[in-house]
Design a protein around this motif. Structure first.
Motif, PDB file in Angstrom:
ATOM      1  N   VAL A  22     -17.837  -3.970 -41.072  1.00 45.25           N
ATOM      2  CA  VAL A  22     -18.634  -3.255 -40.423  1.00 45.25           C
ATOM      3  C   VAL A  22     -18.244  -1.802 -40.120  1.00 45.25           C
ATOM      4  CG1 VAL A  22     -19.642  -2.958 -37.753  1.00 45.25           C
ATOM      5  CG2 VAL A  22     -19.318  -5.224 -38.834  1.00 45.25           C
ATOM      6  N   ASP A  25     -19.007  -0.106 -43.423  1.00 41.16           N
ATOM      7  CA  ASP A  25     -20.331   0.169 -43.533  1.00 41.16           C
ATOM      8  C   ASP A  25     -20.865   1.240 -42.566  1.00 41.16           C
ATOM      9  OD1 ASP A  25     -22.978  -0.815 -44.872  1.00 41.16           O
ATOM     10  OD2 ASP A  25     -23.341  -0.863 -42.674  1.00 41.16           O
ATOM     11  N   LYS A  81     -23.203  -1.997 -38.314  1.00 42.45           N
ATOM     12  CA  LYS A  81     -23.724  -1.940 -39.722  1.00 42.45           C
ATOM     13  C   LYS A  81     -25.008  -1.087 -39.690  1.00 42.45           C
ATOM     14  CE  LYS A  81     -21.426  -5.837 -42.409  1.00 42.45           C
ATOM     15  NZ  LYS A  81     -21.822  -6.962 -43.079  1.00 42.45           N
TER      16      LYS A  81
END
Length: 159
Positions: A22, A25, A81
């Protein structure tokens, strides 16, 4: 993603790979905001620290890492994300942080965010106010420096 309900659950060391996915990203490396796995792993066993994961159909879309010291709670990291952004997941995680911190006895909440980070509007919308600035706190990949804004709010809970 099938668009199922967002489910929150507590996290721990076994979830660090998902947390890093996460973070990789959602944090742009050019700003130097992301933490390493070692930093996250080193913090998790400390007293007063908690990790909350936001999941959808078993996929981790976001997380919040926080800690309580005395009667003050700090939101250390909050990330969602890119595919999960603009769906209220950050708000859900922030509200959980506030609720959990208050339940643990916090009377004041703190966080830091890079100036210009799009999450600033989320925090301000939740009632956090600017209380300080750390000049040139973040160092990006290119060597550029960015200020960190310190935000805080009272929980309204009296001791």
């Amino acid at each position: 993603m099938s668009g199922g309900p967002i489910v929150l659950r507590s996290g721990g060391h076994a979830d660090l790979r998902d947390v890093m996915a996460v973070m990789d990203d959602s944090f742009d490396a050019r700003f130097g905001e992301a933490w390493t796995m070692g930093q996250c792993a080193g913090l998790l066993p400390l007293p007063g620290v908690w990790l909350m994961l936001a999941r959808e159909d078993e996929a981790v879309l976001g997380f919040a890492l926080a800690r309580l010291v005395a009667d003050e709670a700090e939101l250390l990291l909050l990330a969602v994300k890119a595919a999960g952004q603009r769906r209220g997941i950050g708000r859900i995680l922030l509200e959980h942080f506030e609720d959990e911190a208050t339940a643990r006895g916090a009377t004041r909440l703190h966080l830091e965010v890079r100036e210009g980070n799009h999450a600033l509007s989320l925090y301000e919308g939740a009632g956090f106010e600017l209380v300080g600035r750390r000049r040139d706190y973040y160092c990006g990949q290119s060597g550029d420096r960015y200020d960190a804004l310190t935000l805080a709010k009272s929980t309204g809970k009296l001791r």
